[in-house]
Design an enzyme around this catalytic site. Structure first.
Site, PDB file in Angstrom:
ATOM      1  N   ASP A 111      84.707  60.014  -4.945  1.00 40.62           N
ATOM      2  CA  ASP A 111      85.334  58.980  -5.761  1.00 40.62           C
ATOM      3  C   ASP A 111      86.365  58.301  -4.854  1.00 40.62           C
ATOM      4  OD1 ASP A 111      86.210  57.302  -7.716  1.00 40.62           O
ATOM      5  OD2 ASP A 111      86.559  58.857  -9.212  1.00 40.62           O
TER       6      ASP A 111
HETATM    7  C1  BGC Z   1      86.819  55.568 -10.432  1.00 42.04           C
HETATM    8  C2  BGC Z   1      85.320  55.507 -10.225  1.00 42.04           C
HETATM    9  C3  BGC Z   1      84.942  54.155  -9.695  1.00 42.04           C
HETATM   10  C4  BGC Z   1      85.688  53.904  -8.409  1.00 42.04           C
HETATM   11  C5  BGC Z   1      85.364  52.583  -7.766  1.00 42.04           C
HETATM   12  C6  BGC Z   1      87.593  55.125  -9.203  1.00 42.04           C
HETATM   13  O1  BGC Z   1      88.952  54.951  -9.504  1.00 42.04           O
HETATM   14  O2  BGC Z   1      87.210  56.878 -10.789  1.00 42.04           O
HETATM   15  O3  BGC Z   1      84.668  55.783 -11.427  1.00 42.04           O
HETATM   16  O4  BGC Z   1      83.563  54.082  -9.508  1.00 42.04           O
HETATM   17  O5  BGC Z   1      87.084  53.921  -8.683  1.00 42.04           O
HETATM   18  O6  BGC Z   1      85.897  51.536  -8.471  1.00 42.04           O
END
Ligand code: BGC
Length: 771
Positions: free
Chosen positions: A279
């Site tokens: 993530d």
């Molecule tokens: C989130 C993810 C997301 C990623 C990219 C993160 O803060 O937890 O779900 O895909 O950001 O935007």
């Protein structure tokens, strides 16, 4: 220097053609074997491929001086391209309810890049209809492809462990079978377009408080049966191109640094073939992540690149490990539209997808209450429509799960379009209130900004009584929103605000005094308390966050154009304290939680409420229809389990209008070696639209895998010998048919590695197994 000898030019031209020859000899991705391509990469190139292009790269910003024009503005990330080896940059974008990119581009007034806001996952799961979710996925994936994206960061399938979870709307259910099957349908639909998915957040990412560091402490059994099971189902059935590891730790280790999770379980036990990404900024130690099998670090930082090259140079990271991660990424890049030079149009068919979004919303909303057939309403009924969100629908949640959509159909517009007469004074009042509200509360650019319910307007008793005298019926919308970065609050979010309660009571008493009815529409991200106020209403329609066509979908149900057929995939408790996880959510120390111990173990949602006989407001699997169904006699293919058993029964529409029924199969297993919940959902099916009197035969197959529980002592999935009851029901407690079979002897279905055990003992709640 003026007159260079001819031999110099000959030398130069030889050199150049040698270089061209050398370049043409370089192994090219797609032509040469992957090993050869990897051999030709420099260490720096490998390190850059396993770390994304960075958060501020050109792909997600407007072009600035010195940067090259890019293809998808507002995407969440991209992978590093190496043109000399024919390795393209690939684009990754959010998120679960539709493509999230910038809708308007710098110096480009000729075109917009809006995307369809589909209903949120919690709503889609309430359809219990995998074909419908797949259809949404096909439309969604088309937008991914046509906007030049290679991998969409969806679906998300963490478990609704606690109703305050800020991202619950992005997730499907409290039950891993529903979550896993919904996610599988979504993946198949999206990937049928030749683009990839990233199922997230792997795993046990069930809260937002201290999300980047929280340590989820849980038993191996709860982990395997509840928190990994959905991922296992979706991965094995639908083969997502990528998996996103989560921010949190599991039993002391960041998931992105956990070899046990990402290699032993994901690759060795489940035979996963795609690549794993972190993530965004997840985990701490890039070398541990590389070693764990977290192939790609997103969004990628120069520090990570340096750390990786240094580690290879000083021997603390083996080149072979780095090569393996590179290979996993390359083998997916080979499938991408970018690699195939797909000529994307930037013009997906938004009109057609809006219809699919509407259909998905209509077929998933849940009718919670409908006393004396309050709904449907006749077209032409006059409506006093209260509540700010009646005029400003919440189509979906915030954060990376938000979608930049071209429009949102409000409930007011939906009802008006369906032929209802809306009280104009009230509409004007609210429309002005909403316009002022929007001026005073501009949408924050910060995706993690705090979200509060929109203020209600103050209405005098006289005004309400006047409306009760004039209009046929009252409708009130209660709205809730949430998103990543923070969990919901108990007061004024899970529970109603005082102003909402006050409005509900006054409207109810004024309209009931005139013999008129009150309908509540819940436009909410996730579960709220309903016990204290539901008696003031005659009907409650749970619309969840229904996407941009929500107002039309709600109106179609209200008018009876569509017969509601959604059921709850998540329990509504009587009170928050009835939730088993309320004792330890969001963890300790209370001021800034570092650890959260899942003392409820496997007893999440209905597994808890049903086993411990705790009454709920609306149970798992519950939902009303405008018609009724008869469940005919159930037949099992055998009364003794050999390899599988087939279950069949007829479902008949016994009412006056056409409708669809969600049929659920629960199994109660015998208790021998392990503590067991009273019952668990093992199958579900939705009928086609049955006309009055029409019958459909529904069948389920039960295999050994569905009979077993995880035994942490022996690290194995086992089915205990004994008598199994098959309960076919319209909800988790409304069982209509029961049958039984016996399993003559214990079966060990799978043995697993002994991994991810908690380092402390957890006092998990247990069933005394008296069922
Ligand atoms: C989130 C993810 C997301 C990623 C990219 C993160 O803060 O937890 O779900 O895909 O950001 O935007």
């Amino acid at each position: 220097m003026k007159y260079l000898p001819l031999c110099f030019f000959l030398f130069l031209s030889n050199l150049l053609s040698a270089q061209v020859r050398d370049a043409s000899k370089l192994p090219q991705l797609g032509k040469a074997p992957l090993e050869k391509v990897i051999d030709a990469m420099t260490l720096e190139e490998k390190a850059r491929l396993v770390t994304g292009l960075g958060f501020n790269s050109t792909f997600n910003h407007e072009p600035v001086a010195g940067r090259t024009e890019v293809k998808v503005i507002g995407a969440a990330g991209a992978t590093f391209g190496i043109p000399r080896l024919n390795i393209p940059t690939t684009i990754l974008a959010d998120g679960p309810a539709g493509v999230r990119i910038d809708p308007i581009r710098y110096k480009d007034s000729s075109k917009t890049y809006y995307a369809t806001a589909f209903p949120v996952a919690t709503l889609l799961a309430s359809s219990w209809d995998t074909a419908l979710v797949r259809k949404v996925g096909v439309a969604f994936g088309n937008e991914v492809r046509e906007y030049g994206i290679d991998i969409i960061l969806a679906p998300a399938l963490n478990i609704h462990r606690n109703p305050l979870g800020g991202r619950n709307f992005e997730y499907y259910s409290e039950d891993p079978v529903v979550a896993g099957r919904m996610a599988a349908a979504m993946i198949k639909g999206i990937q049928s377009n030749g683009v990839g998915t990233s199922i997230k957040h792997f795993a046990a990412n069930n809260q937002e408080v201290n999300r980047n560091n929280i340590n989820a402490i849980l038993s191996e059994r709860a982990l395997r049966e509840i928190y990994l099971r959905g991922f296992e189902i979706a991965i094995q059935d639908a083969h997502p191109w990528t998996v996103m590891s989560s921010y949190n730790k599991i039993n002391g280790t960041y998931t992105s640094e956990s070899h046990d999770l990402l290699t032993t379980i994901l690759r060795n036990e489940w035979h996963y073939q795609g690549y794993v990404m972190t993530d965004w900024f997840g985990g701490k130690d890039p070398i541990a992540q590389m070693n764990a099998g977290n192939d790609l670090l997103m969004p990628g930082t120069p520090r990570q690149v340096t750390a990786i090259t240094d580690a290879v140079n000083n021997g603390s990271l083996k080149m072979a490990i780095l090569d393996k991660n590179v290979k996993n990424i390359l083998s997916i890049i080979l499938k991408t539209p970018a690699f195939k030079h797909y000529n994307f149009s930037n013009t997906p068919d938004l009109k057609m997808h809006a219809l699919i979004s509407r259909q998905a919303a209509e077929e998933s909303m849940v009718l919670l209450k409908n006393d004396t057939q309050t709904l449907p309403l006749k077209s032409g009924t006059s409506v006093a429509l209260f509540g700010s969100n009646s005029y400003s629908l919440i189509a979906g949640g915030t954060g990376s799960g938000a979608v930049n959509k071209p429009y949102i159909v409000s409930i007011e517009k939906g009802l008006r379009d369906a032929g209802f007469i809306m009280n104009k004074t009230l509409s004007d009042l609210y429309t002005k209130h909403m316009a002022d509200y929007q001026v005073n509360h501009p949408v924050s650019k910060n995706v993690l900004a705090q979200i509060k319910p929109i203020d209600e307007i103050g209405l005098t008793d006289d005004a309400i009584q006047d409306l009760a005298a004039r209009e046929d019926i009252a409708a009130i919308t209660i709205g809730r929103n949430a998103g990543e970065g923070r969990d919901r609050k108990l007061d004024e979010d899970f529970k109603l605000q005082d102003v909402e309660m006050d409005l509900l009571k006054r409207v109810s008493s004024a309209f009931h005094a005139k013999g008129k009815k009150v309908v509540v529409v819940l436009n909410i991200d996730n579960v709220i308390e309903t016990t204290s106020w539901q008696r003031y209403t005659d009907a409650i329609l749970l619309a969840w966050q229904p996407g941009m066509e929500g107002g039309h979908a709600i109106a179609n149900i209200v008018s009876g154009q569509v017969n509601p057929s959604g059921k709850l995939a998540t329990t509504f408790p009587l009170t928050y304290n009835d939730e088993p996880s309320s004792k330890n959510f969001p963890g300790t120390p209370v001021e800034k939680p570092l650890n959260v111990t899942y003392e409820e173990g496997i007893y999440v949602g209905y597994r808890y409420f049903d086993t411990f006989n705790v009454k709920t407001a609306y149970e798992f699997g519950y939902g009303l229809s405008y018609t009724s169904f008869r469940y005919g006699a159930v037949k099992l293919s055998s009364s003794t389990f050999q390899h599988r058993i087939t279950v069949r029964l007829p479902i008949t529409n016994t009412g006056k209008v056409a409708g669809k029924e969600i049929v659920q199969m629960y199994i109660s297993a015998p208790v021998n070696q392990l503590d067991k919940p009273k019952q668990e959902l093992k199958g579900f099916a939705k009928t086609r639209l049955l006309q009055p009197g029409e019958t459909q035969i529904i069948s389920f197959t039960i295999d050994a895998g569905q009979l077993c529980s995880f035994n942490s002592n022996s690290s194995s999935w086992i089915a205990d010998a004994g008598r199994y009851q098959v309960k076919i029901g319209a909800s988790s407690i409304d069982h209509r048919q029961v049958a039984a079979f016996t399993l003559p002897r214990d079966i060990t279905v799978t043995r697993t590695a002994k991994v991810l055990a908690p380092q402390i003992s957890i006092s998990e709640i247990k069933n005394n197994n008296t069922h």
